[in-house]
Design a protein around this motif. Structure first.
Motif, PDB file in Angstrom:
ATOM      1  N   LEU A 298      24.267  26.659  20.099  1.00 45.57           N
ATOM      2  CA  LEU A 298      22.902  26.748  19.569  1.00 45.57           C
ATOM      3  C   LEU A 298      22.861  27.508  18.247  1.00 45.57           C
ATOM      4  O   LEU A 298      22.017  27.220  17.392  1.00 45.57           O
ATOM      5  CB  LEU A 298      21.996  27.415  20.598  1.00 45.57           C
ATOM      6  CG  LEU A 298      21.711  26.577  21.853  1.00 45.57           C
ATOM      7  CD1 LEU A 298      20.946  27.402  22.874  1.00 45.57           C
ATOM      8  CD2 LEU A 298      20.953  25.310  21.506  1.00 45.57           C
TER       9      LEU A 298
ATOM     10  N   GLY B 241      22.803  25.511  15.132  1.00 45.77           N
ATOM     11  CA  GLY B 241      21.597  24.760  14.780  1.00 45.77           C
ATOM     12  C   GLY B 241      21.721  23.269  14.940  1.00 45.77           C
ATOM     13  O   GLY B 241      21.277  22.506  14.059  1.00 45.77           O
TER      14      GLY B 241
ATOM     15  N   SER C 161      15.838  23.774  24.218  1.00 45.15           N
ATOM     16  CA  SER C 161      14.760  24.690  23.811  1.00 45.15           C
ATOM     17  C   SER C 161      14.412  24.605  22.333  1.00 45.15           C
ATOM     18  O   SER C 161      13.278  24.905  21.951  1.00 45.15           O
ATOM     19  CB  SER C 161      15.138  26.132  24.170  1.00 45.15           C
ATOM     20  OG  SER C 161      16.318  26.540  23.484  1.00 45.15           O
ATOM     21  N   ASP C 162      15.353  24.200  21.497  1.00 47.49           N
ATOM     22  CA  ASP C 162      15.076  24.082  20.062  1.00 47.49           C
ATOM     23  C   ASP C 162      14.827  22.636  19.637  1.00 47.49           C
ATOM     24  O   ASP C 162      14.778  22.331  18.446  1.00 47.49           O
ATOM     25  CB  ASP C 162      16.235  24.667  19.251  1.00 47.49           C
ATOM     26  CG  ASP C 162      16.342  26.183  19.394  1.00 47.49           C
ATOM     27  OD1 ASP C 162      15.312  26.820  19.686  1.00 47.49           O
ATOM     28  OD2 ASP C 162      17.450  26.724  19.230  1.00 47.49           O
TER      29      ASP C 162
END
Length: 270
Positions: A81, A84, A120-121
């Motif tokens: 994560l 990115g 989640s992103d």
């Protein structure tokens, strides 16, 4: 011109399946190519041919052979994560499933939390069911447990909006030529077949040719038996010894592509 796919930062996490074991290639990082490298090569090529250029697509692979589900969660999820990504592939739990006494429902609870974190992103997350390998001497013993685990994975994917690359439904993986000599990892043909399945699950056009094998010739029983005994001595016994000693094939191994890097075009990538 075909429509460009939406991803530019792809991170793969998992164990030997994602590291590419069984598909040796000394020209690539880590010395093993595998399905994830092949997927990245196609995505990079399509990015280039739809007007973006290779520099706009990057790929990292944090997978390490022998890793259990909890190790993948603890060692790979947050580093992934931190890069990115907008695309993550994760295959985890296979090494747990083949160990005696593991509970596929308990494993699924950990996978549920892991997928929630990876999503989640907003990244696209691709999950994998286990293949139906009832015909293999080691994996065949956990066929029922794999099926239960797979049903849990489908439910988790539905809950979190993840994509499923369904290896159980990929019946061609039952062919022994899809497997490396150790019968635990995919052969180069197997990895190429998995890569095509992942791209299909993502809805990405590709030119990876489907495998159309010639029928296998019948083999004398004595020849097959001798081959099984040779396999057990060379591969099964060392695997059992590692379980007894609580060691792993991945001890001392680092991820082959720990950072996002551009992906070069290969001559054999359509």
């Amino acid at each position: 011109m075909s429509e460009r796919h939406p991803w530019s930062r792809y991170v793969a996490i998992g164990d030997s399946f994602t590291e590419g074991i069984g598909d040796p290639d000394p020209t690539v990082p880590g010395g093993n190519r595998g399905w994830a490298d092949r997927v990245a090569e196609v995505l990079a090529h399509r990015a280039a041919t739809t007007g973006a250029g290779d520099a706009d697509f990057a790929y990292a692979n944090l997978a390490v052979r022998g890793r259990l589900l909890r190790q993948i969660i603890d060692e790979q999820v947050e580093p992934a994560l931190a890069l990115g990504p907008d695309l993550v592939t994760v295959s985890a739990g296979g090494n747990d499933i083949i160990r005696p006494g593991t509970d596929p429902d308990a494993l699924a609870e950990e996978v549920d939390a892991m997928i929630a974190r990876l999503r989640s992103d907003g990244a696209t997350v691709v999950m994998f069911t286990g293949p139906d390998v009832g015909m293999t001497p080691v994996l065949g013993m956990v066929r029922g447990k794999t099926a239960i685990y797979n049903e849990n994975l489908h439910a988790i994917a539905l809950k979190h909006g993840a994509v499923v690359a369904d290896m159980w439904a990929l019946r061609v993986l039952r062919d022994p030529r899809m497997w490396a000599p150790d019968r635990l990892h995919h052969s180069p043909t197997g990895h190429a077949t998995v890569a095509a399945a992942v791209l299909d699950a993502l809805g990405v056009e590709h030119e990876l040719a489907p495998w159309t094998p010639e029928p296998l010739e019948a083999r004398p029983w004595r020849e097959a038996r001798a081959e099984d005994l040779g396999w057990a001595k060379e591969y099964l016994v060392p695997w059992v010894v590692r379980r007894i000693r609580h060691t792993s094939s991945g001890d001392g191994i680092s991820p082959k592509r720990p950072t996002l890097q551009a992906v070069g075009r290969r001559s054999d990538t359509p």
